[in-house]
Scaffold this motif. Structure first.
Motif, PDB file in Angstrom:
ATOM      1  N   LYS A 121       9.787  -1.460  14.500  1.00  0.00           N
ATOM      2  CA  LYS A 121       9.554  -0.241  15.298  1.00  0.00           C
ATOM      3  C   LYS A 121       8.247  -0.344  16.069  1.00  0.00           C
ATOM      4  CE  LYS A 121      12.022   3.315  12.739  1.00  0.00           C
ATOM      5  NZ  LYS A 121      11.885   4.518  11.907  1.00  0.00           N
ATOM      6  N   LEU A 122       7.215  -0.846  15.407  1.00  0.00           N
ATOM      7  CA  LEU A 122       5.921  -0.994  16.056  1.00  0.00           C
ATOM      8  C   LEU A 122       6.009  -1.981  17.220  1.00  0.00           C
ATOM      9  CD1 LEU A 122       2.874  -0.297  15.958  1.00  0.00           C
ATOM     10  CD2 LEU A 122       2.600  -2.301  14.507  1.00  0.00           C
ATOM     11  N   ALA A 123       6.682  -3.110  17.012  1.00  0.00           N
ATOM     12  CA  ALA A 123       6.812  -4.106  18.076  1.00  0.00           C
ATOM     13  C   ALA A 123       7.640  -3.561  19.231  1.00  0.00           C
ATOM     14  CB  ALA A 123       7.446  -5.378  17.520  1.00  0.00           C
ATOM     15  N   ALA A 124       8.727  -2.865  18.930  1.00  0.00           N
ATOM     16  CA  ALA A 124       9.562  -2.302  19.988  1.00  0.00           C
ATOM     17  C   ALA A 124       8.794  -1.249  20.788  1.00  0.00           C
ATOM     18  CB  ALA A 124      10.823  -1.693  19.391  1.00  0.00           C
ATOM     19  N   THR A 125       8.002  -0.443  20.093  1.00  0.00           N
ATOM     20  CA  THR A 125       7.198   0.554  20.786  1.00  0.00           C
ATOM     21  C   THR A 125       6.172  -0.108  21.688  1.00  0.00           C
ATOM     22  OG1 THR A 125       7.480   2.074  18.930  1.00  0.00           O
ATOM     23  CG2 THR A 125       5.663   2.532  20.427  1.00  0.00           C
ATOM     24  N   ALA A 126       5.529  -1.162  21.199  1.00  0.00           N
ATOM     25  CA  ALA A 126       4.513  -1.854  21.999  1.00  0.00           C
ATOM     26  C   ALA A 126       5.130  -2.517  23.235  1.00  0.00           C
ATOM     27  CB  ALA A 126       3.787  -2.895  21.146  1.00  0.00           C
ATOM     28  N   VAL A 127       6.255  -3.216  23.047  1.00  0.00           N
ATOM     29  CA  VAL A 127       6.903  -3.887  24.183  1.00  0.00           C
ATOM     30  C   VAL A 127       7.444  -2.857  25.172  1.00  0.00           C
ATOM     31  CG1 VAL A 127       8.881  -5.337  24.824  1.00  0.00           C
ATOM     32  CG2 VAL A 127       7.420  -5.988  22.922  1.00  0.00           C
ATOM     33  N   GLY A 128       8.124  -1.843  24.666  1.00  0.00           N
ATOM     34  CA  GLY A 128       8.666  -0.798  25.551  1.00  0.00           C
ATOM     35  C   GLY A 128       7.570  -0.040  26.280  1.00  0.00           C
TER      36      GLY A 128
ATOM     37  N   PHE B 120       6.970   0.052  30.259  1.00  0.00           N
ATOM     38  CA  PHE B 120       6.893   1.360  30.919  1.00  0.00           C
ATOM     39  C   PHE B 120       5.620   1.470  31.760  1.00  0.00           C
ATOM     40  CE2 PHE B 120       5.781   5.959  30.723  1.00  0.00           C
ATOM     41  CZ  PHE B 120       6.863   6.445  31.449  1.00  0.00           C
ATOM     42  N   LEU B 121       4.488   1.051  31.180  1.00  0.00           N
ATOM     43  CA  LEU B 121       3.223   1.099  31.928  1.00  0.00           C
ATOM     44  C   LEU B 121       3.249   0.164  33.135  1.00  0.00           C
ATOM     45  CD1 LEU B 121       0.604   1.276  29.034  1.00  0.00           C
ATOM     46  CD2 LEU B 121       1.255   3.096  30.615  1.00  0.00           C
ATOM     47  N   LEU B 122       3.849  -1.011  32.988  1.00  0.00           N
ATOM     48  CA  LEU B 122       3.968  -1.933  34.127  1.00  0.00           C
ATOM     49  C   LEU B 122       4.841  -1.326  35.228  1.00  0.00           C
ATOM     50  CD1 LEU B 122       4.301  -5.428  32.424  1.00  0.00           C
ATOM     51  CD2 LEU B 122       2.398  -4.600  33.792  1.00  0.00           C
ATOM     52  N   GLN B 123       5.909  -0.651  34.868  1.00  0.00           N
ATOM     53  CA  GLN B 123       6.772  -0.020  35.868  1.00  0.00           C
ATOM     54  C   GLN B 123       6.037   1.109  36.600  1.00  0.00           C
ATOM     55  OE1 GLN B 123       9.717  -0.757  37.123  1.00  0.00           O
ATOM     56  NE2 GLN B 123       9.754  -2.589  35.859  1.00  0.00           N
ATOM     57  N   ILE B 124       5.265   1.889  35.861  1.00  0.00           N
ATOM     58  CA  ILE B 124       4.482   2.956  36.500  1.00  0.00           C
ATOM     59  C   ILE B 124       3.448   2.355  37.444  1.00  0.00           C
ATOM     60  CG2 ILE B 124       2.752   4.758  36.060  1.00  0.00           C
ATOM     61  CD1 ILE B 124       4.326   5.515  33.572  1.00  0.00           C
ATOM     62  N   ALA B 125       2.766   1.301  36.983  1.00  0.00           N
ATOM     63  CA  ALA B 125       1.754   0.642  37.827  1.00  0.00           C
ATOM     64  C   ALA B 125       2.410   0.031  39.067  1.00  0.00           C
ATOM     65  CB  ALA B 125       1.027  -0.428  37.026  1.00  0.00           C
ATOM     66  N   ASN B 126       3.600  -0.520  38.944  1.00  0.00           N
ATOM     67  CA  ASN B 126       4.311  -1.079  40.100  1.00  0.00           C
ATOM     68  C   ASN B 126       4.720   0.029  41.062  1.00  0.00           C
ATOM     69  OD1 ASN B 126       5.724  -2.894  41.773  1.00  0.00           O
ATOM     70  ND2 ASN B 126       7.615  -2.582  40.612  1.00  0.00           N
ATOM     71  N   HIS B 127       5.224   1.141  40.545  1.00  0.00           N
ATOM     72  CA  HIS B 127       5.694   2.251  41.373  1.00  0.00           C
ATOM     73  C   HIS B 127       4.548   2.921  42.139  1.00  0.00           C
ATOM     74  CE1 HIS B 127       8.401   5.392  42.661  1.00  0.00           C
ATOM     75  NE2 HIS B 127       7.553   6.306  42.201  1.00  0.00           N
ATOM     76  N   THR B 128       3.400   3.035  41.495  1.00  0.00           N
ATOM     77  CA  THR B 128       2.261   3.695  42.154  1.00  0.00           C
ATOM     78  C   THR B 128       1.488   2.751  43.058  1.00  0.00           C
ATOM     79  OG1 THR B 128       0.883   3.278  40.225  1.00  0.00           O
ATOM     80  CG2 THR B 128       1.976   5.429  40.359  1.00  0.00           C
ATOM     81  N   GLY B 129       1.812   1.468  43.054  1.00  0.00           N
ATOM     82  CA  GLY B 129       1.183   0.535  43.975  1.00  0.00           C
ATOM     83  C   GLY B 129       0.021  -0.252  43.408  1.00  0.00           C
ATOM     84  N   TYR B 130      -0.287  -0.105  42.117  1.00  0.00           N
ATOM     85  CA  TYR B 130      -1.369  -0.886  41.515  1.00  0.00           C
ATOM     86  C   TYR B 130      -0.981  -2.364  41.375  1.00  0.00           C
ATOM     87  CZ  TYR B 130      -3.898   3.361  40.328  1.00  0.00           C
ATOM     88  OH  TYR B 130      -4.585   4.544  40.394  1.00  0.00           O
TER      89      TYR B 130
END
Length: 186
Positions: free
Chosen positions: A103-110, A114-124
């Protein structure tokens, strides 16, 4: 064999050596009281070696006390219920820990994805999707090449060891598998 003075209250095992012929020797194990041994030693009866069990047990490592002299198939040493219990408890503990770490590993990877997708969407971050696709095709080709080759000898020998262990310890393995599933579910 050298022996130290036995402690009070401890049992003494004596090996009595009996000769049947000049080339054949028979050893008989018998438990004697301290008084019997003292009397036999004083009168010179028999040829004895004594061993203080309390002192002998102190010198043994903990795994020898638990598993015995050899670690062979558990079917020869423990009852069916004990084997299932040992396998079930270790399996449950392993499954429970595996579930929590998973669960911990899945949460960390997910969460990272998720953070990479947000950073990609916002242009970072700008992702070069063509390069990603090219690298994925290379990886697929390498996997196909490796798939066509045979299994390495190291992997094959380890797999044979695992199969041999499972065959010798069916009850422990079955208990472990059941306990693992229960640990994953809890």
């Amino acid at each position: 064999m050298e022996t130290s003075a036995p402690r009070a209250g401890s049992q003494v095992v004596a090996t009595q050596l009996t000769r049947h012929s000049p080339c054949h020797r028979t050893e008989t194990l018998r438990v004697f009281s301290r008084d019997e041994l003292a009397e036999m030693a004083a009168t010179g009866q028999g040829n004895f070696e004594s061993l203080d069990l309390a002192e002998f047990a102190k010198k043994q490592p903990w795994w020898r006390k638990l598993f015995g002299q050899e670690s062979g198939p558990s079917a020869e040493k423990y009852s069916v219920a004990t084997q299932l219990l040992i396998g079930g408890v270790t399996g449950w503990c392993t499954g429970f820990i595996f579930q929590k770490v998973g669960k911990l590993a899945a949460t960390a990877v997910g969460g990272g994805f998720f953070l990479l997708q947000i950073a990609n969407h916002t242009g970072y971050i700008k992702v070069d999707w063509q390069r990603v696709e090219k690298d994925m095709k290379k990886a697929k080709e390498q996997l196909k090449i490796r798939k066509s080759n045979q299994i390495p000898n190291e992997v094959r020998s380890k797999a044979e060891e695992v199969v041999s262990f499972v065959k010798k310890n069916v009850l422990v393995t079955g208990g472990f598998f059941g306990g693992f599933l229960l640990g994953m579910a809890s």
